[in-house]
Design a protein around this motif. Structure first.
Motif, PDB file in Angstrom:
ATOM      1  N   PRO A   1       0.806  -1.230   0.000  1.00 38.60           N
ATOM      2  CA  PRO A   1       0.000   0.000   0.000  1.00 38.60           C
ATOM      3  C   PRO A   1       0.833   1.272   0.000  1.00 38.60           C
ATOM      4  O   PRO A   1       1.890   1.345   0.626  1.00 38.60           O
ATOM      5  CB  PRO A   1      -0.814  -0.125   1.289  1.00 38.60           C
ATOM      6  CG  PRO A   1      -0.910  -1.588   1.528  1.00 38.60           C
ATOM      7  CD  PRO A   1       0.399  -2.172   1.050  1.00 38.60           C
ATOM      8  N   VAL A   2       0.310   2.255  -0.732  1.00 40.23           N
ATOM      9  CA  VAL A   2       0.997   3.541  -0.856  1.00 40.23           C
ATOM     10  C   VAL A   2       0.087   4.659  -0.349  1.00 40.23           C
ATOM     11  O   VAL A   2      -1.126   4.475  -0.192  1.00 40.23           O
ATOM     12  CB  VAL A   2       1.405   3.818  -2.323  1.00 40.23           C
ATOM     13  CG1 VAL A   2       2.407   2.779  -2.813  1.00 40.23           C
ATOM     14  CG2 VAL A   2       0.181   3.878  -3.241  1.00 40.23           C
ATOM     15  N   ASP A   3       0.685   5.823  -0.113  1.00 35.23           N
ATOM     16  CA  ASP A   3      -0.097   6.990   0.322  1.00 35.23           C
ATOM     17  C   ASP A   3      -0.739   7.687  -0.867  1.00 35.23           C
ATOM     18  O   ASP A   3      -1.804   8.292  -0.731  1.00 35.23           O
ATOM     19  CB  ASP A   3       0.825   7.980   1.046  1.00 35.23           C
ATOM     20  CG  ASP A   3       1.453   7.350   2.275  1.00 35.23           C
ATOM     21  OD1 ASP A   3       0.690   6.880   3.144  1.00 35.23           O
ATOM     22  OD2 ASP A   3       2.693   7.288   2.350  1.00 35.23           O
ATOM     23  N   ALA A   4      -0.065   7.620  -2.024  1.00 37.57           N
ATOM     24  CA  ALA A   4      -0.582   8.353  -3.192  1.00 37.57           C
ATOM     25  C   ALA A   4      -0.211   7.614  -4.468  1.00 37.57           C
ATOM     26  O   ALA A   4       0.876   7.037  -4.570  1.00 37.57           O
ATOM     27  CB  ALA A   4      -0.009   9.765  -3.224  1.00 37.57           C
ATOM     28  N   VAL A   5      -1.131   7.652  -5.434  1.00 40.68           N
ATOM     29  CA  VAL A   5      -0.864   7.120  -6.769  1.00 40.68           C
ATOM     30  C   VAL A   5      -1.059   8.272  -7.756  1.00 40.68           C
ATOM     31  O   VAL A   5      -2.079   8.960  -7.730  1.00 40.68           O
ATOM     32  CB  VAL A   5      -1.836   5.983  -7.153  1.00 40.68           C
ATOM     33  CG1 VAL A   5      -1.440   5.367  -8.491  1.00 40.68           C
ATOM     34  CG2 VAL A   5      -1.905   4.916  -6.074  1.00 40.68           C
ATOM     35  N   ILE A   6      -0.063   8.490  -8.618  1.00 44.23           N
ATOM     36  CA  ILE A   6      -0.205   9.468  -9.698  1.00 44.23           C
ATOM     37  C   ILE A   6      -0.279   8.677 -11.001  1.00 44.23           C
ATOM     38  O   ILE A   6       0.647   7.926 -11.336  1.00 44.23           O
ATOM     39  CB  ILE A   6       0.989  10.448  -9.751  1.00 44.23           C
ATOM     40  CG1 ILE A   6       1.270  11.071  -8.369  1.00 44.23           C
ATOM     41  CG2 ILE A   6       0.741  11.511 -10.819  1.00 44.23           C
ATOM     42  CD1 ILE A   6       0.182  11.959  -7.810  1.00 44.23           C
ATOM     43  N   VAL A   7      -1.380   8.846 -11.716  1.00 44.35           N
ATOM     44  CA  VAL A   7      -1.645   8.033 -12.903  1.00 44.35           C
ATOM     45  C   VAL A   7      -1.394   8.887 -14.145  1.00 44.35           C
ATOM     46  O   VAL A   7      -2.101   9.877 -14.381  1.00 44.35           O
ATOM     47  CB  VAL A   7      -3.099   7.520 -12.897  1.00 44.35           C
ATOM     48  CG1 VAL A   7      -3.318   6.564 -14.064  1.00 44.35           C
ATOM     49  CG2 VAL A   7      -3.425   6.840 -11.577  1.00 44.35           C
ATOM     50  N   THR A   8      -0.377   8.484 -14.953  1.00 46.71           N
ATOM     51  CA  THR A   8      -0.053   9.269 -16.155  1.00 46.71           C
ATOM     52  C   THR A   8      -0.345   8.495 -17.435  1.00 46.71           C
ATOM     53  O   THR A   8      -0.037   8.985 -18.518  1.00 46.71           O
ATOM     54  CB  THR A   8       1.431   9.716 -16.173  1.00 46.71           C
ATOM     55  OG1 THR A   8       2.253   8.614 -16.572  1.00 46.71           O
ATOM     56  CG2 THR A   8       1.900  10.226 -14.821  1.00 46.71           C
ATOM     57  N   VAL A   9      -0.886   7.283 -17.311  1.00 45.13           N
ATOM     58  CA  VAL A   9      -1.197   6.492 -18.509  1.00 45.13           C
ATOM     59  C   VAL A   9      -2.698   6.243 -18.569  1.00 45.13           C
ATOM     60  O   VAL A   9      -3.373   6.147 -17.537  1.00 45.13           O
ATOM     61  CB  VAL A   9      -0.415   5.163 -18.545  1.00 45.13           C
ATOM     62  CG1 VAL A   9       1.063   5.426 -18.780  1.00 45.13           C
ATOM     63  CG2 VAL A   9      -0.609   4.360 -17.289  1.00 45.13           C
ATOM     64  N   SER A  10      -3.213   6.121 -19.780  1.00 51.56           N
ATOM     65  CA  SER A  10      -4.656   5.998 -19.965  1.00 51.56           C
ATOM     66  C   SER A  10      -5.156   4.625 -19.525  1.00 51.56           C
ATOM     67  O   SER A  10      -4.452   3.623 -19.677  1.00 51.56           O
ATOM     68  CB  SER A  10      -5.019   6.181 -21.439  1.00 51.56           C
ATOM     69  OG  SER A  10      -4.610   7.452 -21.854  1.00 51.56           O
ATOM     70  N   ASP A  11      -6.371   4.621 -19.003  1.00 48.90           N
ATOM     71  CA  ASP A  11      -7.123   3.394 -18.790  1.00 48.90           C
ATOM     72  C   ASP A  11      -6.366   2.343 -17.975  1.00 48.90           C
ATOM     73  O   ASP A  11      -6.436   1.158 -18.284  1.00 48.90           O
ATOM     74  CB  ASP A  11      -7.519   2.803 -20.161  1.00 48.90           C
ATOM     75  CG  ASP A  11      -8.854   2.085 -20.049  1.00 48.90           C
ATOM     76  OD1 ASP A  11      -9.640   2.454 -19.151  1.00 48.90           O
ATOM     77  OD2 ASP A  11      -9.088   1.149 -20.826  1.00 48.90           O
ATOM     78  N   THR A  12      -5.634   2.789 -16.987  1.00 45.59           N
ATOM     79  CA  THR A  12      -4.849   1.864 -16.162  1.00 45.59           C
ATOM     80  C   THR A  12      -5.179   2.111 -14.696  1.00 45.59           C
ATOM     81  O   THR A  12      -4.902   3.186 -14.170  1.00 45.59           O
ATOM     82  CB  THR A  12      -3.337   2.095 -16.389  1.00 45.59           C
ATOM     83  OG1 THR A  12      -3.080   1.960 -17.785  1.00 45.59           O
ATOM     84  CG2 THR A  12      -2.497   1.096 -15.625  1.00 45.59           C
TER      85      THR A  12
END
Ligand SMILES: NC(=O)c1ccc[n+]([C@@H]2O[C@H](COP(=O)([O-])OP(=O)(O)OC[C@H]3O[C@@H](n4cnc5c(N)ncnc54)[C@H](OP(=O)(O)O)[C@@H]3O)[C@@H](O)[C@H]2O)c1
Length: 315
Positions: free
Chosen positions: A208-219
């Motif tokens: 588990p993480v504190d934050a997720v930054i999503v830079t790719v589509s549909d993932t």
């Protein structure tokens, strides 16, 4: 002066031309800049291909939002900037800005001093991607030196490679995804752990993480990375069903952001660059007359770092 112009919506090689257009002048609160370099972003190619606005993002026949260059005139009411200053900006986004030209008028609220440690090409390539990374980390609540565990989905692209570095600069432990060929580079940018996004077992093993930054589509982030209160910030967007799935797993908040022009934040980014804590990796450089090829490179979706267009009056 010469500027890039789209004749209509359509494929890059068919609709992009470089033409003579009227030069702009610096209005109140603006500086006139001789353009040296302009970064390209996926939004440039999406807007050109579509030929219409995307939500708040303005379609324009005169493209370009990123820019680095030299101030050649200041408009009425401008203090603190003068002829000869090297500046960079994400200009007017999401309104049209027309930076793919020899000269551009920029609101002073959007500009900052270009990093002395970077080439003009790097400075021109960075603003939209760097501000997106900065604002995504802010939206996820990743503050300075709070030791957050941050997962970056897509650590090798234009935005992702800057998220990795800016998260490190904020003291985070960074886990990033990238294919095997790009992992060495992403590690050099500061990622503490690398995960191949093709490897389901490795993805499932992320704790588990504190934050997720999503830079790719549909993932979606792997389930195991989400706990109660994990912040998920996407720059590409999720469907309502995907958002519901994330919230059911405990993610909170789940947010999509749209980058905004911001000179003061760029000044902080510039200071990090000059402190040796942030670099821009250039995937490739093109001349203004090769803008169609530059956009086609972005369109492959396999860029590492940034694609940049150099604007040189001698070309
Ligand atoms: N909301 C906003 O304000 C905002 C701002 C900027 C960008 N965006 C959007 O965000 C997206 C990313 O922008 P960008 O400029 O960073 O794009 P980019 O530079 O074109 O990203 C390409 C990179 O993504 C990697 N990649 C693709 N699929 C991946 C996956 N499943 N896992 C890990 N890496 C993967 C590619 O690696 P491979 O070559 O190995 O496939 C390549 O290195 C675009 O859709 C763009 O429109 C939104």
């Amino acid at each position: 002066m010469r500027a890039a112009v789209y004749s209509s919506a359509g494929p890059a090689a068919e609709v992009i031309a470089v033409q003579e257009v009227d030069a702009p002048v610096a209005g109140a609160g603006e500086v006139l800049v001789r353009v040296a370099a302009v970064g390209l972003n996926p939004v440039d190619v999406k807007i050109r291909a579509a030929g219409h606005d995307f939500g708040a993002i303005r379609y324009t026949e005169r493209p370009g939002w990123d820019v680095a260059g030299t101030v050649v005139a200041v408009g009425p009411g401008v203090a603190g900037w003068s002829e000869g200053d090297a500046v960079f900006a994400l200009a007017r986004f999401p309104e049209a800005a027309h930076t793919l030209a020899e000269l551009v008028a920029l609101p002073v609220s959007d500009i900052a001093a270009a990093p002395r440690a970077w080439s003009a090409a790097q400075a021109g390539a960075a603003p939209l991607a760097a501000l997106t990374a900065w604002q995504a980390l802010d939206a996820a609540g990743v503050g300075a030196d709070d030791g957050a565990r941050v997962l970056v989905l897509g650590g090798a692209g234009g935005v992702g490679h800057l998220v990795v570095q800016l998260a490190k600069a904020r003291g985070a432990h960074v886990i990033a995804t990238a294919g095997p060929a790009k992992q060495e580079l992403v590690t050099a940018w500061g990622a503490d752990e690398m995960v191949d996004h093709h490897d389901d077992d490795a993805l499932a093993a992320i704790e588990p993480v504190d934050a997720v930054i999503v830079t790719v589509s549909d993932t979606l982030p792997p389930r195991g990375a989400i706990r109660e209160g994990t912040a998920v910030v996407t720059i590409t967007g999720y469907s309502a069903a995907q958002e519901a799935e994330l919230r059911a797993g405990g993610a909170d908040p789940v947010r999509r952001i749209l980058v905004a022009a911001n000179g003061p934040q760029l000044a902080e980014i510039s200071a990090l660059a000059d402190a040796g804590r942030l670099t821009v990796h250039l995937d490739s450089e093109y001349r203004l007359s090769d803008l169609a090829a530059a956009q086609e490179r972005v369109e492959t979706g396999h860029v590492t770092g940034k694609v940049v267009v150099l604007v040189d009056p001698r070309d």
